[in-house]
Design a protein around this motif. Structure first.
Motif, PDB file in Angstrom:
ATOM      1  N   GLN A   1      43.797  21.641  64.742  1.00  0.00           N
ATOM      2  CA  GLN A   1      44.337  21.007  65.950  1.00  0.00           C
ATOM      3  C   GLN A   1      43.230  20.330  66.749  1.00  0.00           C
ATOM      4  O   GLN A   1      43.415  19.220  67.253  1.00  0.00           O
ATOM      5  N   ALA A   2      42.086  20.981  66.873  1.00  0.00           N
ATOM      6  CA  ALA A   2      40.959  20.395  67.610  1.00  0.00           C
ATOM      7  C   ALA A   2      40.458  19.132  66.922  1.00  0.00           C
ATOM      8  O   ALA A   2      40.164  18.123  67.576  1.00  0.00           O
ATOM      9  N   VAL A   3      40.394  19.159  65.608  1.00  0.00           N
ATOM     10  CA  VAL A   3      39.939  17.992  64.855  1.00  0.00           C
ATOM     11  C   VAL A   3      40.966  16.863  64.978  1.00  0.00           C
ATOM     12  O   VAL A   3      40.601  15.705  65.207  1.00  0.00           O
ATOM     13  N   ALA A   4      42.225  17.182  64.864  1.00  0.00           N
ATOM     14  CA  ALA A   4      43.271  16.162  64.997  1.00  0.00           C
ATOM     15  C   ALA A   4      43.264  15.536  66.387  1.00  0.00           C
ATOM     16  O   ALA A   4      43.484  14.329  66.535  1.00  0.00           O
ATOM     17  N   ALA A   5      42.996  16.343  67.409  1.00  0.00           N
ATOM     18  CA  ALA A   5      42.972  15.836  68.784  1.00  0.00           C
ATOM     19  C   ALA A   5      41.833  14.856  69.024  1.00  0.00           C
ATOM     20  O   ALA A   5      41.868  14.086  69.986  1.00  0.00           O
ATOM     21  N   ALA A   6      40.851  14.848  68.135  1.00  0.00           N
ATOM     22  CA  ALA A   6      39.712  13.932  68.276  1.00  0.00           C
ATOM     23  C   ALA A   6      40.087  12.494  67.914  1.00  0.00           C
ATOM     24  O   ALA A   6      39.286  11.588  68.121  1.00  0.00           O
ATOM     25  N   GLY A   7      41.272  12.298  67.369  1.00  0.00           N
ATOM     26  CA  GLY A   7      41.723  10.943  67.046  1.00  0.00           C
ATOM     27  C   GLY A   7      41.386  10.527  65.629  1.00  0.00           C
ATOM     28  O   GLY A   7      41.180  11.369  64.753  1.00  0.00           O
ATOM     29  N   ASN A   8      41.308   9.220  65.434  1.00  0.00           N
ATOM     30  CA  ASN A   8      41.137   8.678  64.083  1.00  0.00           C
ATOM     31  C   ASN A   8      39.697   8.394  63.694  1.00  0.00           C
ATOM     32  O   ASN A   8      39.419   8.122  62.538  1.00  0.00           O
ATOM     33  N   ASP A   9      38.776   8.417  64.651  1.00  0.00           N
ATOM     34  CA  ASP A   9      37.368   8.162  64.333  1.00  0.00           C
ATOM     35  C   ASP A   9      36.839   9.332  63.508  1.00  0.00           C
ATOM     36  O   ASP A   9      36.761  10.461  63.996  1.00  0.00           O
ATOM     37  N   VAL A  10      36.461   9.067  62.256  1.00  0.00           N
ATOM     38  CA  VAL A  10      36.100  10.146  61.337  1.00  0.00           C
ATOM     39  C   VAL A  10      34.846  10.902  61.793  1.00  0.00           C
ATOM     40  O   VAL A  10      34.743  12.115  61.597  1.00  0.00           O
TER      41      VAL A  10
ATOM     42  N   GLU B   1      33.918  11.377  64.967  1.00  0.00           N
ATOM     43  CA  GLU B   1      34.334  12.219  66.100  1.00  0.00           C
ATOM     44  C   GLU B   1      35.155  13.416  65.624  1.00  0.00           C
ATOM     45  O   GLU B   1      35.071  14.492  66.203  1.00  0.00           O
ATOM     46  N   ARG B   2      35.936  13.205  64.576  1.00  0.00           N
ATOM     47  CA  ARG B   2      36.709  14.318  64.021  1.00  0.00           C
ATOM     48  C   ARG B   2      35.765  15.395  63.492  1.00  0.00           C
ATOM     49  O   ARG B   2      35.982  16.578  63.714  1.00  0.00           O
ATOM     50  N   LEU B   3      34.718  14.995  62.836  1.00  0.00           N
ATOM     51  CA  LEU B   3      33.743  15.944  62.308  1.00  0.00           C
ATOM     52  C   LEU B   3      33.018  16.661  63.444  1.00  0.00           C
ATOM     53  O   LEU B   3      32.857  17.885  63.435  1.00  0.00           O
ATOM     54  N   LEU B   4      32.622  15.925  64.438  1.00  0.00           N
ATOM     55  CA  LEU B   4      31.911  16.530  65.575  1.00  0.00           C
ATOM     56  C   LEU B   4      32.828  17.397  66.442  1.00  0.00           C
ATOM     57  O   LEU B   4      32.352  18.270  67.178  1.00  0.00           O
ATOM     58  N   ALA B   5      34.133  17.192  66.324  1.00  0.00           N
ATOM     59  CA  ALA B   5      35.089  18.010  67.079  1.00  0.00           C
ATOM     60  C   ALA B   5      35.010  19.484  66.683  1.00  0.00           C
ATOM     61  O   ALA B   5      35.379  20.362  67.472  1.00  0.00           O
ATOM     62  N   VAL B   6      34.511  19.764  65.496  1.00  0.00           N
ATOM     63  CA  VAL B   6      34.312  21.148  65.078  1.00  0.00           C
ATOM     64  C   VAL B   6      33.434  21.871  66.099  1.00  0.00           C
ATOM     65  O   VAL B   6      33.715  23.002  66.499  1.00  0.00           O
ATOM     66  N   TYR B   7      32.404  21.198  66.560  1.00  0.00           N
ATOM     67  CA  TYR B   7      31.462  21.816  67.501  1.00  0.00           C
ATOM     68  C   TYR B   7      32.052  21.893  68.912  1.00  0.00           C
ATOM     69  O   TYR B   7      31.732  22.828  69.654  1.00  0.00           O
ATOM     70  N   GLY B   8      32.922  20.964  69.242  1.00  0.00           N
ATOM     71  CA  GLY B   8      33.651  21.053  70.504  1.00  0.00           C
ATOM     72  C   GLY B   8      34.588  22.248  70.506  1.00  0.00           C
ATOM     73  O   GLY B   8      34.718  22.959  71.513  1.00  0.00           O
ATOM     74  N   TYR B   9      35.231  22.464  69.372  1.00  0.00           N
ATOM     75  CA  TYR B   9      36.091  23.637  69.235  1.00  0.00           C
ATOM     76  C   TYR B   9      35.277  24.913  69.409  1.00  0.00           C
ATOM     77  O   TYR B   9      35.692  25.846  70.101  1.00  0.00           O
TER      78      TYR B   9
END
Length: 187
Positions: free
Chosen positions: A70-79, A81-89
């Motif tokens: 869910q956190a990765v999906a919430a980061a949008g379509n930028d691949v 940002e999706r990867l970096l969303a792991v660290y935001g989670y």
């Protein structure tokens, strides 16, 4: 109370107690009291402590995968940002009340050397995370080596944050991930 309700009570109580006190420190009688079920019902549903630990880890695995995706999906379509969303989670998790580290790392530290079945469940959980990271890294054109490095950052951040009680570890891991990603994609 039916078996479904009793099961939920047992697992919810076990998850809280194990996470707060440790797997080895919580006995069946304490768990029975916290779950407000009879010892007979507890043993009827879970004949051994390994059975309960296995069920708790299965719940934690499902929760981890759901929240992370869910956190990765919430980061949008930028691949990227999706990867970096792991660290935001991770940062959000590290800031949550009662954060005491990764339940799987904790379980491995307590039980991994003496309970091969639990150790295997933990290895499978960590392998699933590595596979997920492989997919995210492949989306940006990165290698399995980069995925392994980024996973190590995430795993290390979980342990360091638990020990230091410093949620900024996630931000530091994200900064290191950005450097690794940049270097890998510049080649």
């Amino acid at each position: 109370m039916d078996n479904r309700e009793a099961n939920e009570r047992i697992l919810a109580a076990a998850e809280k107690l194990y996470y707060r006190k440790g797997f080895a420190a919580v006995g069946m009688d304490e768990l029975r009291t916290a779950a407000d079920v009879s010892l007979r019902r507890l043993y009827g549903l879970y004949p051994s402590k390994t059975d309960i630990v296995t069920a708790v880890l299965a719940r934690k695995h499902t929760e981890w995968e759901l929240c992370l995706t869910q956190a990765v999906a919430a980061a949008g379509n930028d691949v990227r940002e999706r990867l970096l969303a792991v660290y935001g989670y991770l940062e959000d998790w590290f800031c949550s009340d009662g954060f005491r580290g990764c339940a799987f790392i904790n379980a491995f530290g307590e039980l991994g050397g003496t309970n091969p079945a639990i150790a295997q469940i933990i290895r499978e959980h960590k392998a699933a995370f590595q596979s997920y990271m492989n997919g995210l890294v492949a989306d940006i054109g990165g290698s399995e080596l980069l995925a392994a490095q980024l996973s190590i950052l995430a795993e290390g951040a979980q342990t360091t944050a638990a020990i230091s009680a410093d949620p900024r570890v996630a931000t530091q891991a994200r900064a290191a991930a950005e450097v690794l990603i940049g270097a890998a994609l510049a080649r």
